[in-house]
Design a protein around this motif. Sequence first.
Motif, mmCIF file in Angstrom:
data_model
loop_
_atom_site.group_PDB
_atom_site.id
_atom_site.type_symbol
_atom_site.label_atom_id
_atom_site.label_comp_id
_atom_site.label_asym_id
_atom_site.label_seq_id
_atom_site.Cartn_x
_atom_site.Cartn_y
_atom_site.Cartn_z
ATOM 1 N N GLU A 11 0.856 -1.175 -0.072
ATOM 2 C CA GLU A 11 0.021 -0.195 -0.013
ATOM 3 C C GLU A 11 0.805 1.350 -0.025
ATOM 4 N N PRO A 12 0.915 2.009 -1.195
ATOM 5 C CA PRO A 12 1.795 3.057 -1.303
ATOM 6 C C PRO A 12 1.875 4.316 -0.235
ATOM 7 N N ASN A 13 0.591 4.655 0.137
ATOM 8 C CA ASN A 13 0.130 5.547 1.193
ATOM 9 C C ASN A 13 0.842 5.111 2.540
ATOM 10 N N ILE A 14 0.889 3.767 2.961
ATOM 11 C CA ILE A 14 1.417 3.288 4.337
ATOM 12 C C ILE A 14 2.942 3.290 4.173
ATOM 13 N N VAL A 15 3.319 2.726 2.961
ATOM 14 C CA VAL A 15 4.924 2.735 2.703
ATOM 15 C C VAL A 15 5.523 4.239 3.027
ATOM 16 N N GLU A 19 7.858 5.194 6.049
ATOM 17 C CA GLU A 19 9.369 5.453 5.735
ATOM 18 C C GLU A 19 9.661 6.924 6.225
ATOM 19 N N TYR A 20 8.737 7.915 6.138
ATOM 20 C CA TYR A 20 8.949 9.181 6.693
ATOM 21 C C TYR A 20 8.922 9.289 8.232
ATOM 22 N N LEU A 21 8.007 8.363 8.864
ATOM 23 C CA LEU A 21 8.273 8.365 10.023
ATOM 24 C C LEU A 21 9.426 8.066 10.813
ATOM 25 N N LEU A 22 9.677 6.536 10.238
ATOM 26 C CA LEU A 22 10.933 6.022 10.838
ATOM 27 C C LEU A 22 12.268 6.498 10.389
ATOM 28 N N LYS A 23 12.421 7.162 9.224
ATOM 29 C CA LYS A 23 13.535 8.188 9.091
ATOM 30 C C LYS A 23 13.717 9.342 9.930
ATOM 31 N N ARG A 24 12.664 9.817 10.262
ATOM 32 C CA ARG A 24 12.552 11.339 11.225
ATOM 33 C C ARG A 24 12.934 10.448 12.697
ATOM 34 N N GLU A 25 12.880 9.243 12.989
ATOM 35 C CA GLU A 25 13.288 8.603 14.216
ATOM 36 C C GLU A 25 14.674 8.235 14.226
ATOM 37 N N GLY A 26 15.196 8.529 12.987
ATOM 38 C CA GLY A 26 16.878 8.162 12.820
ATOM 39 C C GLY A 26 17.172 6.820 12.525
ATOM 40 N N TYR A 27 16.250 5.854 11.970
ATOM 41 C CA TYR A 27 16.383 4.585 11.419
ATOM 42 C C TYR A 27 16.856 4.616 9.994
ATOM 43 N N ILE A 28 17.562 3.630 9.461
ATOM 44 C CA ILE A 28 17.973 3.512 8.017
ATOM 45 C C ILE A 28 16.714 2.797 7.665
ATOM 46 N N VAL A 29 15.910 3.266 6.445
ATOM 47 C CA VAL A 29 14.691 2.526 6.062
ATOM 48 C C VAL A 29 14.827 1.960 4.436
ATOM 49 N N MET A 30 14.481 0.767 4.256
ATOM 50 C CA MET A 30 14.437 0.001 3.100
ATOM 51 C C MET A 30 13.036 -0.277 2.756
ATOM 52 N N TYR A 102 2.832 -7.850 16.925
ATOM 53 C CA TYR A 102 1.753 -7.826 15.882
ATOM 54 C C TYR A 102 0.876 -6.556 16.218
ATOM 55 N N MET A 103 0.881 -5.609 15.164
ATOM 56 C CA MET A 103 -0.088 -4.571 15.297
ATOM 57 C C MET A 103 -1.059 -4.439 14.080
ATOM 58 N N THR A 104 -2.355 -4.041 14.520
ATOM 59 C CA THR A 104 -3.434 -4.087 13.460
ATOM 60 C C THR A 104 -3.490 -2.661 12.928
ATOM 61 N N LYS A 105 -3.859 -2.521 11.536
ATOM 62 C CA LYS A 105 -4.084 -1.187 10.796
ATOM 63 C C LYS A 105 -5.599 -1.073 11.071
ATOM 64 N N PRO A 106 -6.086 0.347 11.426
ATOM 65 C CA PRO A 106 -4.869 1.342 11.570
ATOM 66 C C PRO A 106 -4.375 1.582 12.980
ATOM 67 N N PHE A 107 -3.214 2.113 12.767
ATOM 68 C CA PHE A 107 -2.563 2.121 14.241
ATOM 69 C C PHE A 107 -2.146 3.485 14.525
ATOM 70 N N SER A 108 -1.742 3.817 15.975
ATOM 71 C CA SER A 108 -1.261 5.221 15.989
ATOM 72 C C SER A 108 0.168 5.324 15.762
ATOM 73 N N THR A 109 0.718 6.377 15.084
ATOM 74 C CA THR A 109 2.159 6.289 14.904
ATOM 75 C C THR A 109 2.981 6.425 16.383
ATOM 76 N N LYS A 110 2.442 6.803 17.154
ATOM 77 C CA LYS A 110 2.998 6.938 18.471
ATOM 78 C C LYS A 110 3.254 5.611 18.957
ATOM 79 N N ASP A 111 2.095 4.561 18.884
ATOM 80 C CA ASP A 111 2.303 3.239 19.342
ATOM 81 C C ASP A 111 3.290 2.524 18.501
ATOM 82 N N LEU A 112 3.338 2.851 17.203
ATOM 83 C CA LEU A 112 4.377 1.959 16.222
ATOM 84 C C LEU A 112 5.685 2.374 16.567
ATOM 85 N N VAL A 113 5.950 3.668 16.644
ATOM 86 C CA VAL A 113 7.363 4.042 17.042
ATOM 87 C C VAL A 113 7.662 3.604 18.423
ATOM 88 N N GLN A 114 6.545 3.578 19.284
ATOM 89 C CA GLN A 114 7.199 2.971 20.799
ATOM 90 C C GLN A 114 7.461 1.369 20.587
#
Length: 123
Positions: A11-15, A19-30, A102-114
Amino acid sequence: MSPKILVADDEPNIVISLEYLLKREGYIVMIARDGEEALAVIRREQPDLVLLDVMMPKKSGFEVCQEVRTDDALQNTKILMLTAKGRDTDVVKGMALGADAYMTKPFSTKDLVQKVANLLGAA
């Protein structure tokens, strides 16, 4: 060295948002857009964590998870299943196949980052 994370989702929108969220947290994203591509990237790059969608073309996230768990070279790879399939049976199946979380969509970005931080902190 920053941890490497593979986002495997068709799903392009999720990707884009992950990608933006994880790069902002300092991770290398593929990125991988289907199950076969995800396996190829996992074997080549050996990411620290895979955010794995269950419903993808070519191979499902369940199949990818199972193949990663049977490959000795990939035993340290953490897997977080991200899916719209939130029934208890789906969660049990994902965990039985070796998913670390395991996380179900939709998920909160805060929960995902944690959750990502917790999984990588335990590595």
